[in-house]
Design a protein around this motif. Structure first.
Motif: not given
Length: 152
Positions: A8-9, A20-25, A36-39
């Protein structure tokens, strides 16, 4: 369905490095990783609780910007269970209450924090946050989370 890793980002895309967390995702999504499940949760991780419960991940990673008093772009990891300060996040409820009873008992749960340089109003990460997001995504994708230093 059992997912290996859920990421989760969280963050506000209008507050510079808070995203920054959104960019990692986003970077992980580009890699098309299996298992992987990405949110991109942005400001509402609570909206994804039902999905998390259904996925029953073996590993849960929450990626967020956090002022740790370290140089901009510094990465640190710590167990989700360590989050006991209600002021840690402004997203929904404090994380322990939000996730209580949602993660399977055998799930390894971590927070990966990225030290922001700027959380001023604006769009776009600073160069330090861009580099940190790239490093974080690369380590997660390669299964090298343990290479991110633990938060003291």
């Amino acid at each position: 369905m059992r997912i290996h890793t859920t990421v989760w980002g969280v963050g506000n895309p209008l507050l510079r490095d808070d995203a920054a967390g959104l960019e990692v995702v986003r970077l992980l999504d580009e890699r098309k990783l299996s298992g992987f499940s990405l949110r991109r949760c942005e400001l509402t991780p609570g909206n994804y609780l039902a999905t998390l419960k259904r996925e029953r991940p073996r590993r849960f990673l929450l990626i967020d910007a956090s002022d740790m008093g370290l140089p901009p772009g510094t990465l640190r990891r710590f167990p989700l269970a360590r989050v006991d300060d209600p002021s840690f996040t402004s997203h929904d409820l404090p994380l322990p209450q939000l996730l209580a009873g949602t993660l399977p008992p055998d799930c390894e749960a971590w927070v990966v924090a990225i030290q922001p340089q700027s959380v001023d109003f604006g769009i776009g990460l600073t160069p330090a946050a861009v580099q940190a997001a790239q490093e974080c995504a690369a380590r997660i994708a390669a299964g090298r989370l343990d290479e991110i230093a633990a938060l003291e």
